[in-house]
Design an enzyme around this catalytic site. Sequence first.
Site, PDB file in Angstrom:
ATOM      1  N   GLY A  46      -8.626   4.205 -16.597  1.00 18.78           N
ATOM      2  CA  GLY A  46      -9.494   4.163 -15.433  1.00 18.78           C
ATOM      3  C   GLY A  46     -10.233   5.480 -15.291  1.00 18.78           C
ATOM      4  O   GLY A  46      -9.748   6.521 -15.741  1.00 18.78           O
ATOM      5  N   GLN A  51     -14.969  12.192 -11.337  1.00 15.33           N
ATOM      6  CA  GLN A  51     -14.312  12.838 -12.490  1.00 15.33           C
ATOM      7  C   GLN A  51     -15.312  13.265 -13.561  1.00 15.33           C
ATOM      8  O   GLN A  51     -14.983  14.076 -14.421  1.00 15.33           O
ATOM      9  CB  GLN A  51     -13.283  11.892 -13.116  1.00 15.33           C
ATOM     10  CG  GLN A  51     -12.078  11.626 -12.230  1.00 15.33           C
ATOM     11  CD  GLN A  51     -11.090  10.722 -12.938  1.00 15.33           C
ATOM     12  OE1 GLN A  51     -11.231   9.505 -12.922  1.00 15.33           O
ATOM     13  NE2 GLN A  51     -10.093  11.317 -13.575  1.00 15.33           N
ATOM     14  N   CYS A  93      -3.231  11.464 -14.916  1.00 19.11           N
ATOM     15  CA  CYS A  93      -4.657  11.432 -14.605  1.00 19.11           C
ATOM     16  C   CYS A  93      -5.419  12.261 -15.637  1.00 19.11           C
ATOM     17  O   CYS A  93      -4.955  13.346 -16.006  1.00 19.11           O
ATOM     18  CB  CYS A  93      -4.877  12.009 -13.204  1.00 19.11           C
ATOM     19  SG  CYS A  93      -6.599  12.088 -12.696  1.00 19.11           S
ATOM     20  N   LEU A  94      -6.574  11.760 -16.072  1.00 20.43           N
ATOM     21  CA  LEU A  94      -7.382  12.495 -17.049  1.00 20.43           C
ATOM     22  C   LEU A  94      -7.850  13.847 -16.484  1.00 20.43           C
ATOM     23  O   LEU A  94      -8.122  14.766 -17.246  1.00 20.43           O
ATOM     24  CB  LEU A  94      -8.610  11.670 -17.461  1.00 20.43           C
ATOM     25  CG  LEU A  94      -8.328  10.386 -18.250  1.00 20.43           C
ATOM     26  CD1 LEU A  94      -9.615   9.604 -18.459  1.00 20.43           C
ATOM     27  CD2 LEU A  94      -7.673  10.690 -19.595  1.00 20.43           C
ATOM     28  N   HIS A 135      -5.244   4.413  -7.509  1.00 19.41           N
ATOM     29  CA  HIS A 135      -5.442   5.772  -8.026  1.00 19.41           C
ATOM     30  C   HIS A 135      -6.941   6.107  -8.093  1.00 19.41           C
ATOM     31  O   HIS A 135      -7.360   7.188  -7.659  1.00 19.41           O
ATOM     32  CB  HIS A 135      -4.788   5.853  -9.416  1.00 19.41           C
ATOM     33  CG  HIS A 135      -4.981   7.150 -10.135  1.00 19.41           C
ATOM     34  ND1 HIS A 135      -3.940   8.015 -10.411  1.00 19.41           N
ATOM     35  CD2 HIS A 135      -6.089   7.735 -10.651  1.00 19.41           C
ATOM     36  CE1 HIS A 135      -4.413   9.073 -11.051  1.00 19.41           C
ATOM     37  NE2 HIS A 135      -5.713   8.929 -11.208  1.00 19.41           N
ATOM     38  N   GLU A 136      -7.745   5.171  -8.603  1.00 15.48           N
ATOM     39  CA  GLU A 136      -9.189   5.435  -8.760  1.00 15.48           C
ATOM     40  C   GLU A 136      -9.899   5.461  -7.408  1.00 15.48           C
ATOM     41  O   GLU A 136     -10.809   6.262  -7.196  1.00 15.48           O
ATOM     42  CB  GLU A 136      -9.837   4.400  -9.696  1.00 15.48           C
ATOM     43  CG  GLU A 136      -9.254   4.339 -11.115  1.00 15.48           C
ATOM     44  CD  GLU A 136      -9.167   5.682 -11.812  1.00 15.48           C
ATOM     45  OE1 GLU A 136      -9.975   6.580 -11.526  1.00 15.48           O
ATOM     46  OE2 GLU A 136      -8.250   5.837 -12.651  1.00 15.48           O
ATOM     47  N   HIS A 139      -9.557   8.744  -5.911  1.00 14.23           N
ATOM     48  CA  HIS A 139     -10.525   9.719  -6.441  1.00 14.23           C
ATOM     49  C   HIS A 139     -11.818   9.694  -5.626  1.00 14.23           C
ATOM     50  O   HIS A 139     -12.429  10.737  -5.392  1.00 14.23           O
ATOM     51  CB  HIS A 139     -10.880   9.393  -7.898  1.00 14.23           C
ATOM     52  CG  HIS A 139      -9.943   9.978  -8.910  1.00 14.23           C
ATOM     53  ND1 HIS A 139      -9.728  11.327  -9.026  1.00 14.23           N
ATOM     54  CD2 HIS A 139      -9.186   9.397  -9.881  1.00 14.23           C
ATOM     55  CE1 HIS A 139      -8.868  11.554 -10.016  1.00 14.23           C
ATOM     56  NE2 HIS A 139      -8.517  10.395 -10.549  1.00 14.23           N
TER      57      HIS A 139
HETATM   58 NI    NI Z   1      -7.197  10.038 -12.131  1.00 14.46          NI
END
Ligand code: NI
Length: 167
Positions: A46, A51, A93-94, A135-136, A139
Amino acid sequence: MSVLRIRTYPDDILKKSAGPLTNIDGNVQTLIDNMIETMYAAPGIGLAAPQVGESRRLLVLDVSNAEEKFPLFVLINPEIVDSEGKTESEEGCLSVPNYVSKIRRYDKVLVRGLDRNGKETEIEADGLLSRVLQHEIDHLNGILFVDRLSRIKKEFFKKRYLRAMKT
Ligand code: NI
């Protein structure tokens, strides 16, 4: 299409609540394609627009794995309209590389938003899909999964993570 640079903690854009996307034009379509390519290249399951440095309410996700295939979702201005139960599972998370922790979230969610053509869409999710959606969407509200840690765990994370970044 191109792979975009992923912003990482403690980049300020990750703490900002993103504005709604009102005009789904050609630039947005390009951003969506680039986000999809960036997510698969990472690889991740995701990715939210903040991000990659775009403070807008847009996310892409694909939680497919070797055993189970899911559709690739593109969601614009998503909202959680219903939720049920609580569950705890490991998350990463990235934007926070090399760190995972157990996070408590809703078990099931009903999410409403627009697809990439601006058409209203609804996703009823449980399991990993439900977790990644939450989670997204976090963000888009300037919330990272580490913000959901207990106070003590968060302090520990900050110290350890920021020290590791300096070396
Ligand atoms: Ni994330």
